[in-house]
Write a protein that holds these residues in place. Structure first.
Motif, PDB file in Angstrom:
ATOM      1  N   SER A 120      31.858  38.509 -17.529  1.00  0.00           N
ATOM      2  CA  SER A 120      31.614  39.955 -17.622  1.00  0.00           C
ATOM      3  C   SER A 120      31.598  40.589 -16.231  1.00  0.00           C
ATOM      4  O   SER A 120      32.199  41.651 -16.009  1.00  0.00           O
ATOM      5  CB  SER A 120      30.284  40.228 -18.325  1.00  0.00           C
ATOM      6  N   VAL A 153      25.700  42.789 -28.325  1.00  0.00           N
ATOM      7  CA  VAL A 153      25.889  42.915 -26.868  1.00  0.00           C
ATOM      8  C   VAL A 153      25.010  41.874 -26.166  1.00  0.00           C
ATOM      9  O   VAL A 153      23.792  41.889 -26.309  1.00  0.00           O
ATOM     10  CB  VAL A 153      25.522  44.322 -26.377  1.00  0.00           C
ATOM     11  N   LEU A 204      32.599  49.762 -20.484  1.00  0.00           N
ATOM     12  CA  LEU A 204      32.783  49.819 -21.938  1.00  0.00           C
ATOM     13  C   LEU A 204      33.694  48.695 -22.411  1.00  0.00           C
ATOM     14  O   LEU A 204      33.411  48.021 -23.405  1.00  0.00           O
ATOM     15  CB  LEU A 204      33.367  51.176 -22.338  1.00  0.00           C
ATOM     16  N   PRO A 249      25.919  51.615 -22.400  1.00  0.00           N
ATOM     17  CA  PRO A 249      25.612  50.282 -21.851  1.00  0.00           C
ATOM     18  C   PRO A 249      24.844  50.353 -20.528  1.00  0.00           C
ATOM     19  O   PRO A 249      23.959  49.529 -20.294  1.00  0.00           O
ATOM     20  CB  PRO A 249      26.999  49.647 -21.654  1.00  0.00           C
ATOM     21  N   GLN A 250      25.179  51.317 -19.664  1.00  0.00           N
ATOM     22  CA  GLN A 250      24.443  51.420 -18.402  1.00  0.00           C
ATOM     23  C   GLN A 250      23.003  51.819 -18.638  1.00  0.00           C
ATOM     24  O   GLN A 250      22.093  51.314 -17.977  1.00  0.00           O
ATOM     25  CB  GLN A 250      25.122  52.426 -17.474  1.00  0.00           C
ATOM     26  N   MET A 274      25.077  47.875 -31.144  1.00  0.00           N
ATOM     27  CA  MET A 274      24.617  47.127 -29.974  1.00  0.00           C
ATOM     28  C   MET A 274      24.115  45.728 -30.329  1.00  0.00           C
ATOM     29  O   MET A 274      23.642  44.996 -29.462  1.00  0.00           O
ATOM     30  CB  MET A 274      23.487  47.891 -29.274  1.00  0.00           C
ATOM     31  N   VAL A 326      31.821  45.351 -22.267  1.00  0.00           N
ATOM     32  CA  VAL A 326      30.757  45.282 -23.280  1.00  0.00           C
ATOM     33  C   VAL A 326      31.367  45.040 -24.663  1.00  0.00           C
ATOM     34  O   VAL A 326      30.875  44.198 -25.436  1.00  0.00           O
ATOM     35  CB  VAL A 326      29.911  46.575 -23.261  1.00  0.00           C
ATOM     36  N   ILE A 360      26.350  44.106 -15.623  1.00  0.00           N
ATOM     37  CA  ILE A 360      26.471  45.546 -15.349  1.00  0.00           C
ATOM     38  C   ILE A 360      25.558  45.950 -14.200  1.00  0.00           C
ATOM     39  O   ILE A 360      25.949  46.694 -13.288  1.00  0.00           O
ATOM     40  CB  ILE A 360      26.134  46.355 -16.620  1.00  0.00           C
ATOM     41  N   ALA A 408      21.134  48.760 -19.711  1.00  0.00           N
ATOM     42  CA  ALA A 408      21.001  47.781 -18.625  1.00  0.00           C
ATOM     43  C   ALA A 408      19.962  48.223 -17.600  1.00  0.00           C
ATOM     44  O   ALA A 408      19.145  47.417 -17.145  1.00  0.00           O
ATOM     45  CB  ALA A 408      22.368  47.584 -17.952  1.00  0.00           C
ATOM     46  N   THR A 460      20.864  38.542 -27.165  1.00  0.00           N
ATOM     47  CA  THR A 460      21.597  39.801 -27.339  1.00  0.00           C
ATOM     48  C   THR A 460      20.611  40.959 -27.395  1.00  0.00           C
ATOM     49  O   THR A 460      19.390  40.762 -27.535  1.00  0.00           O
ATOM     50  CB  THR A 460      22.442  39.788 -28.624  1.00  0.00           C
ATOM     51  N   THR A 478      25.649  40.089 -20.175  1.00  0.00           N
ATOM     52  CA  THR A 478      26.569  41.176 -19.844  1.00  0.00           C
ATOM     53  C   THR A 478      25.820  42.366 -19.266  1.00  0.00           C
ATOM     54  O   THR A 478      26.303  43.026 -18.335  1.00  0.00           O
ATOM     55  CB  THR A 478      27.368  41.598 -21.094  1.00  0.00           C
ATOM     56  N   LEU A 479      24.636  42.642 -19.802  1.00  0.00           N
ATOM     57  CA  LEU A 479      23.819  43.712 -19.209  1.00  0.00           C
ATOM     58  C   LEU A 479      23.434  43.350 -17.778  1.00  0.00           C
ATOM     59  O   LEU A 479      23.403  44.208 -16.884  1.00  0.00           O
ATOM     60  CB  LEU A 479      22.567  43.961 -20.053  1.00  0.00           C
TER      61      LEU A 479
END
Length: 581
Positions: A196, A356, A214, A40-41, A353, A217, A364, A44, A236, A360-361
């Protein structure tokens, strides 16, 4: 002990030869834990750099493998970084066409990574690790604070489910609040984004050992999929392109290279400073030694590997390194396992993914940006040294109002100017004897210090060079002019680490001027290398060789023997002067 020959430059080979079987289970577990954070990082931070999310995964795979072979640290984790994202975007955005072709953006970012890698590798082989010192701690704090502010403002619109067409901190802030006022925000997306962000911050605060990113996400993706929030215009990530990234030589034009080179040098300085500080912190905890030049080679190799597989510039991540260490990592096998898990996701599970959400990204990235800010460090500078606090604020404003790349140039320039300022206007002092305290001390700190009539002991706390030669001369002339009874000026020369030719000419003129007034210029505690330069400049033809003494005590004793003067307090001297009048 360094391994012999070429193996010194390929630490991964040496590690493979001494790798212990007992390390493997711990490295595998740490790699699995780390991969949960990397996916996820990575996505992002790719979007923070203005690139497709999948390029963050490509970058993570190759940089981990490259550093595992060439990196000297057993614990450092490299990857896409929040501090580099805005710099990458600032470098490639002006080179894109009006519509921002993603393929061209990837090519430019990949070439930028290759250039950063080459710069770092060459600098490491040439042993230029000291370049990391170009960013002093105060300017680094200010730069990171400015970067954090810039990132947060830039991600707010994404957090609330809309986009803005603006560039720069002020313009983006205005566009965001205008968008809110005009009702552009998506309420559903905003709830997901804010929730988030709150979830990440709260988990980091109260349950730091849990993989907060995690968890958030997964929960956000489950909510989006379960309630079909895509139908409510919640953006998304979608299904990622399947497969391992192919080897690709970035295709850019010759006209693109000059701005890419400028951006690459700025990114290299920031990545190196970040890596050195992180490596030093973790090496100290593990009782290891930092190999600065080999770290540059390792980072260079990681960037080159990423650049040839559709990646972008990378740096060390303190947070990911901490996660790997807490999970029991023993070697760079942890990174190899993490790269393998990301590859599995790309080859077999790209649909993971799909749900997602973009807010949310954004959350992060904002959470990572908040960790960049060092409010406590800024407060400490305010209490400890106001000049360095001012440098920190100027660096912050440089990033916030001039942009990321000009901001790093401002930060580096301020660091260099601060060093020059301390040499240009160094601290100076006149010294006296303090009862009960050994040695001679600053009369400003001890106003009642005893003095010898006709003598001034003067300390100059800097190398004597072209920048401060006039200051030294003016101060000594002022001392001689203010005291008609003056016979000797003893220069406490221990802090003077150098005398250049400009200062040599100044000393020759100053000694002649003092001699014409019956004043002797005397030196004490001058270092041997500096004394050798004095003799090479043939200054001893003007300055009496007998006027160089090994210690202050010896110089003062010689004056007392010649004049018969005795130590007296300033008030006693003033009373005697009044009686004589």
């Amino acid at each position: 002990m360094h391994p012999p020959g070429w193996q010194e430059y390929v630490p991964g080979v040496g590690l493979a030869r001494i790798y212990e079987r007992a390390w493997l289970p711990k490295d595998i577990v740490a790699g699995l834990v780390l991969s949960a954070l990397l996916v996820p990082q990575g996505m992002a931070y790719a979007e923070l750099a203005g690139l497709p999310a999948v390029t963050g995964l490509y970058t993570s795979i190759l940089c981990l493998l490259g550093y595992a072979v060439f990196g000297p640290s057993r614990v450092l984790v490299l990857g896409p970084d929040s501090s580099l994202g805005p710099m990458i975007a600032a470098t490639i955005a002006p080179l894109l066409l009006a519509n921002g072709d993603p393929a061209r953006a990837v090519a430019l970012a990949s070439m930028l990574a290759v250039i950063v890698g080459v710069v770092m590798t060459v600098a490491g082989l040439a042993r230029f690790g000291f370049v990391a010192d170009l960013l002093s701690k105060p300017t680094q704090i200010g730069y990171m604070n400015g970067l954090a502010l810039t990132i947060v403002i830039g991600q707010l619109a994404k957090l609330f489910g809309f986009s803005v067409d603006a560039d720069g901190l002020v313009a983006e802030a205005k566009a965001f609040f205008s968008g809110l006022a005009d009702g552009d925000a998506n309420a559903t997306a905003a709830v997901i984004g804010v929730a988030s962000l709150a979830g990440i911050l709260l988990l980091n605060r109260f349950m730091p050992k849990l993989p907060s990113v995690l968890i958030v996400v997964v929960l956000a993706a489950v909510v989006v999929g379960a309630f079909d929030l895509e139908s409510k215009d919640v953006d998304t990530v979608g299904v990622l392109p399947q497969g391992f990234p192919p080897f690709t030589i970035p295709a850019v034009s010759w006209d693109d290279l000059p701005p890419l080179l400028i951006g690459a040098f700025a990114i290299a300085v920031v990545a190196l400073a970040d890596t050195m500080s992180t490596a030093s912190a973790f090496a100290a905890r593990r009782g290891e030694r930092v190999r600065g030049n080999q770290e540059m080679v390792g980072i260079g190799a990681a960037n080159i590997a990423a650049g040839f597989f559709q990646g972008f510039p990378v740096s060390t991540s303190g947070s990911r390194t901490a996660v790997a260490e807490q999970a029991g990592s023993r070697s760079q096998v942890t990174g190899i396992v993490g790269a393998g898990m990301i590859t599995v996701v790309l080859v077999f599970a790209t649909s993971l993914m799909q749900y997602v959400p973009q807010p949310t990204l954004g959350a992060i990235v904002i959470a990572a940006a908040l960790s960049l800010a060092d409010i406590a460090g800024t407060r400490r500078l305010w209490h400890q040294r106001r000049t360095e606090f001012g440098l920190s604020i100027i660096a912050l404003l440089g990033v916030a109002f001039l942009g990321v790349l000009p901001g790093i140039l401002v930060a580096v320039g301020l660091s260099i100017l601060n060093v020059f300022r301390r040499t240009w206007w160094p601290h100076t002092a006149e010294l006296g004897r303090v009862e009960g305290v050994a040695g001679l001390h600053d009369t400003e700190s001890y106003p009642d210090a005893e003095l010898l009539r006709g003598l001034v002991v003067y300390r100059f706390d800097a190398p004597l060079i072209f920048a401060n030669a006039r200051m030294f001369s003016d101060k000594v002339r002022e001392i001689a002019t203010d005291d008609p009874s003056l016979q000797w000026i003893i220069v406490a020369a221990e802090p003077i680490t150098d005398v250049d030719t400009t200062a040599s000419d100044m000393l020759q003129e100053l000694d002649a001027w003092l001699n014409a007034r019956g004043v002797s210029l005397v030196f004490a505690e001058m270092k041997d290398p500096v004394r050798e330069k004095i003799e090479r400049y043939e200054l001893t033809r003007t300055i009496n060789p007998a006027h160089f003494h090994p210690t202050l005590d010896a110089a003062v004793a010689a004056y007392v023997q010649q004049t018969g003067a005795s130590w007296r307090r300033p008030q006693q001297e003033a009373d005697d002067e009044g009686s004589r009048r």
